[in-house]
Write a protein that holds these residues in place. Structure first.
Motif, PDB file in Angstrom:
ATOM      1  N   VAL A   1     -14.080   4.746 -10.597  1.00 41.52           N
ATOM      2  CA  VAL A   1     -13.741   6.077 -11.098  1.00 41.52           C
ATOM      3  C   VAL A   1     -13.065   5.964 -12.464  1.00 41.52           C
ATOM      4  N   ARG A   2     -12.313   4.887 -12.665  1.00 45.15           N
ATOM      5  CA  ARG A   2     -11.601   4.623 -13.910  1.00 45.15           C
ATOM      6  C   ARG A   2     -11.572   3.117 -14.103  1.00 45.15           C
ATOM      7  N   PRO A   3     -12.034   2.627 -15.257  1.00 44.63           N
ATOM      8  CA  PRO A   3     -12.108   1.180 -15.461  1.00 44.63           C
ATOM      9  C   PRO A   3     -10.737   0.515 -15.584  1.00 44.63           C
TER      10      PRO A   3
ATOM     11  N   VAL B   1     -11.034   3.169  -7.794  1.00 50.31           N
ATOM     12  CA  VAL B   1     -12.326   3.053  -7.126  1.00 50.31           C
ATOM     13  C   VAL B   1     -12.354   4.056  -5.977  1.00 50.31           C
ATOM     14  N   ARG B   2     -13.549   4.624  -5.733  1.00 47.14           N
ATOM     15  CA  ARG B   2     -13.700   5.573  -4.627  1.00 47.14           C
ATOM     16  C   ARG B   2     -14.121   4.796  -3.384  1.00 47.14           C
ATOM     17  N   ASP B   3     -13.415   5.033  -2.269  1.00 45.86           N
ATOM     18  CA  ASP B   3     -13.754   4.326  -1.029  1.00 45.86           C
ATOM     19  C   ASP B   3     -14.892   5.053  -0.309  1.00 45.86           C
ATOM     20  N   PRO B   4     -15.429   4.493   0.786  1.00 50.44           N
ATOM     21  CA  PRO B   4     -16.555   5.134   1.479  1.00 50.44           C
ATOM     22  C   PRO B   4     -16.235   6.511   2.051  1.00 50.44           C
ATOM     23  N   ASN B   5     -14.940   6.854   2.164  1.00 55.27           N
ATOM     24  CA  ASN B   5     -14.529   8.166   2.673  1.00 55.27           C
ATOM     25  C   ASN B   5     -14.325   9.191   1.571  1.00 55.27           C
ATOM     26  N   GLY B   6     -14.542   8.772   0.318  1.00 53.17           N
ATOM     27  CA  GLY B   6     -14.352   9.669  -0.811  1.00 53.17           C
ATOM     28  C   GLY B   6     -12.944   9.645  -1.378  1.00 53.17           C
ATOM     29  N   GLN B   7     -12.055   8.817  -0.816  1.00 52.30           N
ATOM     30  CA  GLN B   7     -10.683   8.720  -1.301  1.00 52.30           C
ATOM     31  C   GLN B   7     -10.633   7.851  -2.556  1.00 52.30           C
ATOM     32  N   VAL B   8      -9.800   8.237  -3.506  1.00 47.58           N
ATOM     33  CA  VAL B   8      -9.650   7.471  -4.737  1.00 47.58           C
ATOM     34  C   VAL B   8      -8.473   6.510  -4.572  1.00 47.58           C
ATOM     35  N   VAL B   9      -8.760   5.220  -4.767  1.00 49.40           N
ATOM     36  CA  VAL B   9      -7.767   4.168  -4.609  1.00 49.40           C
ATOM     37  C   VAL B   9      -7.393   3.620  -5.977  1.00 49.40           C
ATOM     38  N   ASN B  10      -6.109   3.645  -6.272  1.00 50.88           N
ATOM     39  CA  ASN B  10      -5.546   3.066  -7.491  1.00 50.88           C
ATOM     40  C   ASN B  10      -5.218   1.613  -7.147  1.00 50.88           C
TER      41      ASN B  10
ATOM     42  N   VAL C   1       0.877  -1.168   0.000  1.00 52.30           N
ATOM     43  CA  VAL C   1       0.000   0.000   0.000  1.00 52.30           C
ATOM     44  C   VAL C   1       0.915   1.217   0.000  1.00 52.30           C
ATOM     45  N   VAL C   2       0.647   2.159  -0.917  1.00 53.14           N
ATOM     46  CA  VAL C   2       1.517   3.320  -1.097  1.00 53.14           C
ATOM     47  C   VAL C   2       0.675   4.593  -1.109  1.00 53.14           C
ATOM     48  N   PRO C   3       0.989   5.581  -0.256  1.00 51.62           N
ATOM     49  CA  PRO C   3       0.302   6.862  -0.379  1.00 51.62           C
ATOM     50  C   PRO C   3       0.732   7.557  -1.671  1.00 51.62           C
ATOM     51  N   ASP C   4      -0.231   8.140  -2.364  1.00 55.42           N
ATOM     52  CA  ASP C   4       0.024   8.920  -3.579  1.00 55.42           C
ATOM     53  C   ASP C   4      -0.191  10.382  -3.223  1.00 55.42           C
ATOM     54  N   ILE C   5       0.858  11.183  -3.358  1.00 50.15           N
ATOM     55  CA  ILE C   5       0.825  12.577  -2.937  1.00 50.15           C
ATOM     56  C   ILE C   5       0.928  13.469  -4.162  1.00 50.15           C
ATOM     57  N   GLN C   6      -0.106  14.281  -4.401  1.00 53.62           N
ATOM     58  CA  GLN C   6      -0.064  15.223  -5.513  1.00 53.62           C
ATOM     59  C   GLN C   6       0.885  16.344  -5.138  1.00 53.62           C
ATOM     60  N   SER C   7       1.824  16.666  -6.044  1.00 52.72           N
ATOM     61  CA  SER C   7       2.878  17.620  -5.715  1.00 52.72           C
ATOM     62  C   SER C   7       3.426  18.277  -6.964  1.00 52.72           C
ATOM     63  N   ASP C   8       3.759  19.540  -6.845  1.00 54.34           N
ATOM     64  CA  ASP C   8       4.497  20.238  -7.893  1.00 54.34           C
ATOM     65  C   ASP C   8       5.968  20.374  -7.507  1.00 54.34           C
ATOM     66  N   ALA C   9       6.376  19.653  -6.462  1.00 54.30           N
ATOM     67  CA  ALA C   9       7.748  19.736  -5.954  1.00 54.30           C
ATOM     68  C   ALA C   9       8.382  18.343  -5.960  1.00 54.30           C
TER      69      ALA C   9
ATOM     70  N   VAL D   1      -8.477  11.643 -12.528  1.00 52.51           N
ATOM     71  CA  VAL D   1      -8.186  12.202 -11.207  1.00 52.51           C
ATOM     72  C   VAL D   1      -6.851  11.647 -10.717  1.00 52.51           C
ATOM     73  N   THR D   2      -6.289  12.316  -9.720  1.00 55.60           N
ATOM     74  CA  THR D   2      -5.090  11.821  -9.069  1.00 55.60           C
ATOM     75  C   THR D   2      -5.525  10.950  -7.891  1.00 55.60           C
ATOM     76  N   PRO D   3      -5.048   9.727  -7.802  1.00 56.54           N
ATOM     77  CA  PRO D   3      -5.459   8.873  -6.690  1.00 56.54           C
ATOM     78  C   PRO D   3      -4.834   9.324  -5.375  1.00 56.54           C
ATOM     79  N   ASP D   4      -5.456   8.916  -4.284  1.00 56.02           N
ATOM     80  CA  ASP D   4      -4.953   9.234  -2.949  1.00 56.02           C
ATOM     81  C   ASP D   4      -4.017   8.151  -2.429  1.00 56.02           C
ATOM     82  N   MET D   5      -4.182   6.926  -2.921  1.00 51.45           N
ATOM     83  CA  MET D   5      -3.313   5.828  -2.520  1.00 51.45           C
ATOM     84  C   MET D   5      -3.345   4.754  -3.588  1.00 51.45           C
ATOM     85  N   SER D   6      -2.307   3.922  -3.573  1.00 51.13           N
ATOM     86  CA  SER D   6      -2.245   2.775  -4.471  1.00 51.13           C
ATOM     87  C   SER D   6      -2.184   1.511  -3.628  1.00 51.13           C
TER      88      SER D   6
END
Length: 119
Positions: free
Chosen positions: A86-88, A101-110, A6-14, A60-65
């Motif tokens: 969210v994406r097939p 897929v979107r989890d019950p908390n609204g997080q997008v899981v890759n 399980v890996v957190p996916d962090i959106q970043s411009d840095a 969308v950018t996922p929140d975790m993989s």
């Protein structure tokens, strides 16, 4: 079905700054596609962080993989369970098969599997 990592996916411009900072904590770069990098612990390679400017092949950018051993079976289970896809499921040019897929908390899981390993 089993979970490989399980890996957190962090959106970043840095991306470079993130690579340097987490390098101070012992992480090393294991993937760089230009828009996404993954850093891992050299002594525990399943301890990873992913940083991305955007997901260039998804809406969308996922929140975790979550890497699984059989992504097709997981996809069928999520569909049967009424999951919010969210994406097939599809193959990516960098060697993974994945869906979002979107989890019950609204997080997008890759959810992914490496091609040739049950995917």
């Amino acid at each position: 079905m089993s979970v490989r990592r399980v890996v957190p996916d962090i959106q970043s411009d840095a991306l470079e700054e993130s690579r340097e900072f987490y390098g101070l904590l012992g992480f090393e770069q294991v993937m760089d596609l230009g828009w996404v990098i993954t850093l891992a612990s050299p002594t525990n390679p399943t301890a990873q962080l992913t940083f991305m400017t955007e997901d260039r092949t998804a809406p969308v950018t996922p929140d975790m993989s979550v890497e699984v051993d059989d992504v097709d079976a997981v996809y069928e289970a999520v569909l049967a369970g009424g999951g919010d896809i969210v994406r097939p499921l599809q193959n990516e040019e960098w060697g993974v098969r994945r869906f979002f897929v979107r989890d019950p908390n609204g997080q997008v899981v890759n959810v992914l599997g490496h091609l040739g390993q049950g995917g």
